[in-house]
Design a protein around this motif. Structure first.
Motif, PDB file in Angstrom:
ATOM      1  N   PRO A  33       1.095  -1.508  -0.358  1.00  0.00           N
ATOM      2  CA  PRO A  33      -0.045  -0.132  -0.294  1.00  0.00           C
ATOM      3  C   PRO A  33       0.509   1.146   0.051  1.00  0.00           C
ATOM      4  CG  PRO A  33       0.144  -1.058   2.186  1.00  0.00           C
ATOM      5  CD  PRO A  33       0.624  -1.709   0.744  1.00  0.00           C
ATOM      6  N   HIS A  34       2.002   1.197   0.194  1.00  0.00           N
ATOM      7  CA  HIS A  34       2.809   2.669   0.614  1.00  0.00           C
ATOM      8  C   HIS A  34       4.491   2.337   0.062  1.00  0.00           C
ATOM      9  CE1 HIS A  34       4.841   6.137   2.612  1.00  0.00           C
ATOM     10  NE2 HIS A  34       3.906   6.776   2.098  1.00  0.00           N
ATOM     11  N   LYS A  35       5.127   2.963  -0.417  1.00  0.00           N
ATOM     12  CA  LYS A  35       5.659   3.204  -1.006  1.00  0.00           C
ATOM     13  C   LYS A  35       7.312   2.925   0.065  1.00  0.00           C
ATOM     14  CE  LYS A  35       6.513   8.422  -0.977  1.00  0.00           C
ATOM     15  NZ  LYS A  35       6.608   9.294  -1.665  1.00  0.00           N
ATOM     16  N   SER A  36       7.231   3.074   1.548  1.00  0.00           N
ATOM     17  CA  SER A  36       7.704   2.923   2.465  1.00  0.00           C
ATOM     18  C   SER A  36       8.487   1.099   2.636  1.00  0.00           C
ATOM     19  CB  SER A  36       7.240   3.160   3.671  1.00  0.00           C
ATOM     20  OG  SER A  36       5.858   2.519   4.007  1.00  0.00           O
ATOM     21  N   LEU A  37       7.498   0.408   1.965  1.00  0.00           N
ATOM     22  CA  LEU A  37       7.583  -0.963   1.796  1.00  0.00           C
ATOM     23  C   LEU A  37       8.220  -1.515   0.900  1.00  0.00           C
ATOM     24  CD1 LEU A  37       3.451  -1.606   3.559  1.00  0.00           C
ATOM     25  CD2 LEU A  37       6.267  -1.715   4.592  1.00  0.00           C
ATOM     26  N   ILE A  38       8.635  -0.578   0.065  1.00  0.00           N
ATOM     27  CA  ILE A  38       9.359  -1.075  -1.564  1.00  0.00           C
ATOM     28  C   ILE A  38      10.698  -2.133  -0.691  1.00  0.00           C
ATOM     29  CG2 ILE A  38      10.486  -0.343  -3.574  1.00  0.00           C
ATOM     30  CD1 ILE A  38       8.262   1.720  -4.337  1.00  0.00           C
ATOM     31  N   PRO A  39      10.867  -2.967  -0.978  1.00  0.00           N
ATOM     32  CA  PRO A  39      11.715  -3.823  -1.050  1.00  0.00           C
ATOM     33  C   PRO A  39      13.716  -3.194  -1.634  1.00  0.00           C
ATOM     34  CG  PRO A  39      10.616  -5.162  -2.721  1.00  0.00           C
ATOM     35  CD  PRO A  39       9.766  -3.612  -1.785  1.00  0.00           C
ATOM     36  N   VAL A  40      14.653  -2.390  -0.760  1.00  0.00           N
ATOM     37  CA  VAL A  40      15.433  -1.888  -1.200  1.00  0.00           C
ATOM     38  C   VAL A  40      17.012  -3.223  -0.854  1.00  0.00           C
ATOM     39  CG1 VAL A  40      14.616  -0.203  -1.633  1.00  0.00           C
ATOM     40  CG2 VAL A  40      15.353  -0.160   0.523  1.00  0.00           C
ATOM     41  N   GLY A  41      17.904  -2.178  -0.995  1.00  0.00           N
ATOM     42  CA  GLY A  41      18.937  -2.898  -0.302  1.00  0.00           C
ATOM     43  C   GLY A  41      19.670  -3.829  -1.231  1.00  0.00           C
ATOM     44  N   LYS A  42      20.436  -4.696  -0.579  1.00  0.00           N
ATOM     45  CA  LYS A  42      21.519  -6.143  -1.375  1.00  0.00           C
ATOM     46  C   LYS A  42      20.387  -6.457   0.115  1.00  0.00           C
ATOM     47  CE  LYS A  42      25.377  -3.643  -0.662  1.00  0.00           C
ATOM     48  NZ  LYS A  42      27.225  -4.050   0.567  1.00  0.00           N
ATOM     49  N   ASN A  43      19.829  -7.172   0.700  1.00  0.00           N
ATOM     50  CA  ASN A  43      18.618  -8.210   0.915  1.00  0.00           C
ATOM     51  C   ASN A  43      17.608  -7.896   1.253  1.00  0.00           C
ATOM     52  OD1 ASN A  43      21.236  -9.074   2.052  1.00  0.00           O
ATOM     53  ND2 ASN A  43      21.314  -7.213   3.446  1.00  0.00           N
ATOM     54  N   GLY A  44      17.456  -6.755   0.101  1.00  0.00           N
ATOM     55  CA  GLY A  44      15.590  -7.050   0.201  1.00  0.00           C
ATOM     56  C   GLY A  44      14.506  -6.360   1.351  1.00  0.00           C
ATOM     57  N   ARG A  45      15.018  -5.452   1.850  1.00  0.00           N
ATOM     58  CA  ARG A  45      14.048  -5.228   3.602  1.00  0.00           C
ATOM     59  C   ARG A  45      13.536  -4.290   2.850  1.00  0.00           C
ATOM     60  NH1 ARG A  45      19.715  -6.033   6.520  1.00  0.00           N
ATOM     61  NH2 ARG A  45      19.060  -7.790   7.844  1.00  0.00           N
ATOM     62  N   PRO A  46      11.744  -4.149   3.523  1.00  0.00           N
ATOM     63  CA  PRO A  46      11.439  -2.818   2.986  1.00  0.00           C
ATOM     64  C   PRO A  46      12.245  -1.362   3.678  1.00  0.00           C
ATOM     65  CG  PRO A  46      10.528  -3.819   4.904  1.00  0.00           C
ATOM     66  CD  PRO A  46      11.625  -4.484   4.785  1.00  0.00           C
ATOM     67  N   PHE A  47      12.175  -0.310   2.466  1.00  0.00           N
ATOM     68  CA  PHE A  47      12.843   1.164   3.031  1.00  0.00           C
ATOM     69  C   PHE A  47      12.472   1.529   4.654  1.00  0.00           C
ATOM     70  CE2 PHE A  47      12.427   5.854   3.202  1.00  0.00           C
ATOM     71  CZ  PHE A  47      13.793   5.974   2.942  1.00  0.00           C
ATOM     72  N   LEU A  48      11.240   1.167   5.275  1.00  0.00           N
ATOM     73  CA  LEU A  48      11.092   1.867   6.222  1.00  0.00           C
ATOM     74  C   LEU A  48      11.797   0.874   7.697  1.00  0.00           C
ATOM     75  CD1 LEU A  48       8.820   2.973   8.147  1.00  0.00           C
ATOM     76  CD2 LEU A  48       7.720   0.324   8.134  1.00  0.00           C
ATOM     77  N   TYR A  49      12.141  -0.166   7.024  1.00  0.00           N
ATOM     78  CA  TYR A  49      13.347  -0.672   7.882  1.00  0.00           C
ATOM     79  C   TYR A  49      14.644   0.455   8.285  1.00  0.00           C
ATOM     80  CZ  TYR A  49      16.357  -4.363   9.982  1.00  0.00           C
ATOM     81  OH  TYR A  49      17.818  -5.172  10.225  1.00  0.00           O
TER      82      TYR A  49
END
Length: 275
Positions: A33-49
């Motif tokens: 529902p929100h871009k803060s949950l898009i997977p990013v980084g080397k481990n595919g964690r959500p941006f919010l992490y």
């Protein structure tokens, strides 16, 4: 004045991100529902992490996420231990008022959060966007003792790795010589931007990271005027009314650093090296 509570606003529609992803035929947000949950980084964690991780390092103990009613993805993230340890986590739901088709804006979101968690009205807290990766230092600065009920980070534009055109779309600030906010202007006209530069020629902008006394900010959230163009109650407008009626109530804490921003599809690759 102890500040151990961080409120992150993650209830928006992420419309610009979704449009830009659609143009690239990218389905990354089809089920979130929100871009803060898009997977990013080397481990595919959500941006919010990564934002929450910085909050933990800065000493926060309580996290409040303001979400939309369709918040199952956030609840699942919490239940599955998908955020860093060290915080009590609470969900606040921003409902859409009767007669409207969309939420009433960020000032309303914060008001609804305070209504759902009245303890926030009795203390001091920090509030920020969910699509900016604020630094540990910035988050920590807003936990420091200060001689004002409220504070914000005033970013020197020279520290940003953004184009001047993009910087001109941020909220600019008029700050007194002793560091108090006198005026905040959301998305000023380009031709007016130079007049807000300080004595050193630095343009000071807000990136929507504030610390408030809950009791003292609440009336300004509740009575915030609805913007004629966006048809929303915007947090910067509530702050603008606050400083107009209560001078020297908002301390500006200067920092000069880049803030990674997750606005559209092109920004996702900027976070590929996060661990």
């Amino acid at each position: 004045m102890e500040n151990i509570s961080l409120i992150i606003m993650v209830g928006g529609a992420s419309s610009r991100m979704k449009r830009s992803l659609k143009e690239r035929d990218d389905q990354v947000m089809d089920h979130i529902p929100h871009k803060s949950l898009i997977p990013v980084g080397k481990n595919g964690r959500p941006f919010l992490y990564y934002l929450v991780q910085n909050a933990v390092e800065a000493g926060y103990k309580r996290l409040y996420l303001i979400t939309s009613p369709e918040n199952t993805a956030f609840q699942n993230l919490i239940d599955q231990g998908g955020l860093p340890d060290g915080l009590e986590i609470f969900l606040a739901i921003q409902t859409v008022p009767e007669g409207r088709t969309k939420p009433l804006g960020t000032a309303d979101a914060l008001q609804q959060c305070l209504d759902q968690y009245p303890e926030l009205k009795q203390g001091t807290f920090t509030v920020c966007n969910g699509d900016n990766l604020y630094s540990v230092g910035a988050l920590g600065d807003l936990r420091s003792d200060r001689n004002a009920p409220h504070a914000l980070i005033s970013y020197g534009s020279s520290g940003f790795d953004y184009t001047e055109e993009r910087i001109a779309k941020f909220a600019v600030m008029d700050i007194s010589e002793d560091g108090f906010l006198q005026q905040i202007v959301e998305k000023p006209n380009v031709e007016d931007v130079p007049k807000y530069k300080d004595a050193s020629g630095q343009l000071r902008v807000s990136m929507n990271i504030f610390s408030f006394s809950g009791k003292e900010i609440y009336p300004y959230l509740k009575n915030c005027p609805i913007d004629a163009v966006r048809d929303e109650k915007e947090l910067p407008k509530a702050v603008a009314v606050l400083v107009e009626q209560e001078p020297r109530s908002v301390l500006c804490i200067p920092r000069s650093e880049h803030i990674p921003d997750l606005t559209d599809a092109n920004d996702i690759q900027l976070f590929k090296n996060l661990d």
